[in-house]
Motif scaffolding. Structure first.
Motif, PDB file in Angstrom:
ATOM      1  N   VAL A  60      39.025  37.481  11.107  1.00 23.57           N
ATOM      2  CA  VAL A  60      39.343  37.764  12.534  1.00 23.57           C
ATOM      3  C   VAL A  60      38.773  36.823  13.642  1.00 23.57           C
ATOM      4  O   VAL A  60      37.616  36.711  13.346  1.00 23.57           O
ATOM      5  N   LYS A  61      38.835  36.325  14.690  1.00 27.76           N
ATOM      6  CA  LYS A  61      38.453  35.624  15.964  1.00 27.76           C
ATOM      7  C   LYS A  61      37.316  36.791  16.921  1.00 27.76           C
ATOM      8  O   LYS A  61      38.247  37.085  17.279  1.00 27.76           O
ATOM      9  N   ALA A  62      35.963  35.859  16.510  1.00 31.57           N
ATOM     10  CA  ALA A  62      34.794  37.032  17.202  1.00 31.57           C
ATOM     11  C   ALA A  62      33.740  36.961  16.920  1.00 31.57           C
ATOM     12  O   ALA A  62      33.800  36.195  16.020  1.00 31.57           O
ATOM     13  N   ASP A  63      32.916  37.353  17.866  1.00 31.04           N
ATOM     14  CA  ASP A  63      31.191  36.633  18.466  1.00 31.04           C
ATOM     15  C   ASP A  63      30.690  37.740  18.091  1.00 31.04           C
ATOM     16  O   ASP A  63      30.901  39.012  19.329  1.00 31.04           O
ATOM     17  N   ASP A  71      34.670  45.526  17.746  1.00 29.92           N
ATOM     18  CA  ASP A  71      34.864  46.591  18.019  1.00 29.92           C
ATOM     19  C   ASP A  71      36.237  46.467  16.649  1.00 29.92           C
ATOM     20  O   ASP A  71      36.057  47.288  15.428  1.00 29.92           O
ATOM     21  N   SER A  72      37.122  45.594  16.624  1.00 29.85           N
ATOM     22  CA  SER A  72      37.861  45.614  15.361  1.00 29.85           C
ATOM     23  C   SER A  72      38.089  45.394  14.152  1.00 29.85           C
ATOM     24  O   SER A  72      38.281  45.821  13.362  1.00 29.85           O
ATOM     25  N   ASN A 107      24.277  44.412  17.327  1.00 34.55           N
ATOM     26  CA  ASN A 107      25.979  45.157  17.722  1.00 34.55           C
ATOM     27  C   ASN A 107      26.266  45.194  16.597  1.00 34.55           C
ATOM     28  O   ASN A 107      26.830  45.987  16.762  1.00 34.55           O
ATOM     29  N   VAL A 108      26.209  44.650  15.457  1.00 31.58           N
ATOM     30  CA  VAL A 108      26.752  44.917  13.795  1.00 31.58           C
ATOM     31  C   VAL A 108      25.900  45.477  14.180  1.00 31.58           C
ATOM     32  O   VAL A 108      27.132  47.201  13.338  1.00 31.58           O
ATOM     33  N   VAL A 109      24.544  46.676  13.990  1.00 26.19           N
ATOM     34  CA  VAL A 109      24.052  47.756  13.830  1.00 26.19           C
ATOM     35  C   VAL A 109      25.145  48.820  14.138  1.00 26.19           C
ATOM     36  O   VAL A 109      25.086  49.941  14.226  1.00 26.19           O
ATOM     37  N   LEU A 113      26.734  51.987  12.571  1.00 25.16           N
ATOM     38  CA  LEU A 113      26.255  53.713  12.664  1.00 25.16           C
ATOM     39  C   LEU A 113      27.479  54.544  13.960  1.00 25.16           C
ATOM     40  O   LEU A 113      28.507  55.488  13.243  1.00 25.16           O
ATOM     41  N   LYS A 114      28.616  53.578  14.260  1.00 28.11           N
ATOM     42  CA  LYS A 114      29.560  54.235  15.366  1.00 28.11           C
ATOM     43  C   LYS A 114      31.002  54.102  14.062  1.00 28.11           C
ATOM     44  O   LYS A 114      31.401  55.566  14.329  1.00 28.11           O
ATOM     45  N   ASN A 115      30.853  53.611  13.190  1.00 29.09           N
ATOM     46  CA  ASN A 115      31.843  53.429  12.021  1.00 29.09           C
ATOM     47  C   ASN A 115      31.546  53.806  10.791  1.00 29.09           C
ATOM     48  O   ASN A 115      32.432  54.122   9.666  1.00 29.09           O
ATOM     49  N   GLY A 116      30.199  54.680  10.338  1.00 30.00           N
ATOM     50  CA  GLY A 116      30.035  55.627   9.767  1.00 30.00           C
ATOM     51  C   GLY A 116      29.904  54.689   8.029  1.00 30.00           C
ATOM     52  O   GLY A 116      29.852  54.820   6.942  1.00 30.00           O
TER      53      GLY A 116
END
Length: 334
Positions: A60-63, A71-72, A107-109, A113-116
């Protein structure tokens, strides 16, 4: 699904190979298609068909600094290995280092947390560990001293604080602090530059020394920690404490060259970092040696890996074997 950030770097690419080879479903971010080709090269060290494994990864292309793109990445993910980081010791890069290493980790943390997420492993560095006192080996309990740290070390330490913050909010975490990682594939950066330098049969070596660890040990330790019940702990990963002279004496013969024999004097190091400062501030050149890094070259820091040995029963592999493997791949490519 396992997410590996920074999968196109030295640690990330080797981690991806190990995970995919053992039948795991894996996703990783990338920034350019060229960076995936570097992963293909690394895979080629260990298999005759690297492309077959590369295609099994969900790219997945993401920074990591872009929360929208990140998010994705987390859809269906249960474990996260956060390997992405920027390495630079140039004080002028501090803001960029802070954005990538600290804000990116936050951001990763937050998304974990958001995604369990069930567990997160953060790859830090011995640069984020406090220095030794009274000549004792450095442990995970050493007191942090920002005044003696490089800009890279400062941002890795601050990134750790984001990970600890996540643990306080309910995220299961482990942190690893590897020494200088010896592994093949990235000859123009990190530990790869030692092989490149030695191959040119240079005469001088820098004084002092530090802790070294093989890429295989880093990967095996990370996976073992993630599969264990251990959480909210950090672990130094150092196989051998060596001088740089000793390292070159191990590398050079396997490259069929003579090792450097003359030490760079303290006077020359002091002169060079000052001249480097002038080059940077007057001519706009990139820093090659900051004052903080230069001061660290005067002595050998020694690190203890007793904690991971005792708590996980971890055994480190053969450093000489790893160096020989790196040298063989370097010769093949060069």
């Amino acid at each position: 699904m396992i997410l590996v950030t920074g999968g196109t770097g030295l640690i990330g690419s080797h981690l991806l190979f190990h995970l995919i080879s053992n039948g795991n479903r894996v996703r990783s971010n990338y920034r350019t298609l060229e960076s995936i080709e570097k992963v293909r090269k690394v895979f080629g060290y260990y298999t005759d068909n690297p492309s077959a494994l590369i295609e099994q990864i969900d790219w997945v292309k993401a920074d990591i600094t872009d929360i929208g793109e990140l998010d994705s990445l987390f859809d269906g993910v249960e474990q996260v290995y956060h390997c992405a980081a920027l390495i630079s010791f140039d004080p002028k890069d501090f803001k960029t280092l802070e954005r990538t290493n600290v804000e990116g980790t936050a951001n990763v943390v937050n998304l974990s947390l958001k995604n369990g997420i069930k567990k997160l492993c953060y790859v830090s560095s011995i640069a984020a560990i406090g220095p030794s006192t009274q000549g004792k080996e450095v442990t995970e309990e050493n007191e942090w001293n920002q005044a003696k740290a490089s800009v890279y070390g400062i941002t890795k330490y601050d990134a750790e604080l984001e990970v600890w913050r996540g643990s306080q909010e309910g995220l299961p975490i482990v942190i690893v602090n590897p020494g200088v990682v010896i592994g093949p594939g990235f000859w123009k950066s990190g530990s790869g530059t030692f092989f490149t330098y030695a191959s040119k049969e240079k005469k001088y070596y820098i004084p002092g020394g530090t802790g070294f660890v093989t890429i295989k040990d880093v990967i095996l330790a990370m996976i073992a920690l993630m599969e264990s019940n251990i959480k909210t702990e950090r672990f130094i990963l150092v196989n051998q404490n060596m001088t740089y002279k000793k390292l070159f004496q191990k590398i050079a013969p396997k490259l069929n060259v003579s090792p450097p024999t003359k030490v760079v004097s303290k006077f020359m190091i002091d002169f060079f970092w000052r001249w480097d400062w002038v080059r940077s501030n007057v001519l706009g050149k990139r820093r090659k040696l900051s004052k903080a890094v230069a001061k660290g070259l005067y002595h050998q820091e020694r690190y203890s890996s007793d904690k991971i040995k005792s708590e996980l029963g971890f055994s480190f592999g053969d450093m000489d074997e790893s160096i020989a493997f790196c040298c063989s791949k370097f010769i093949e490519e060069m």
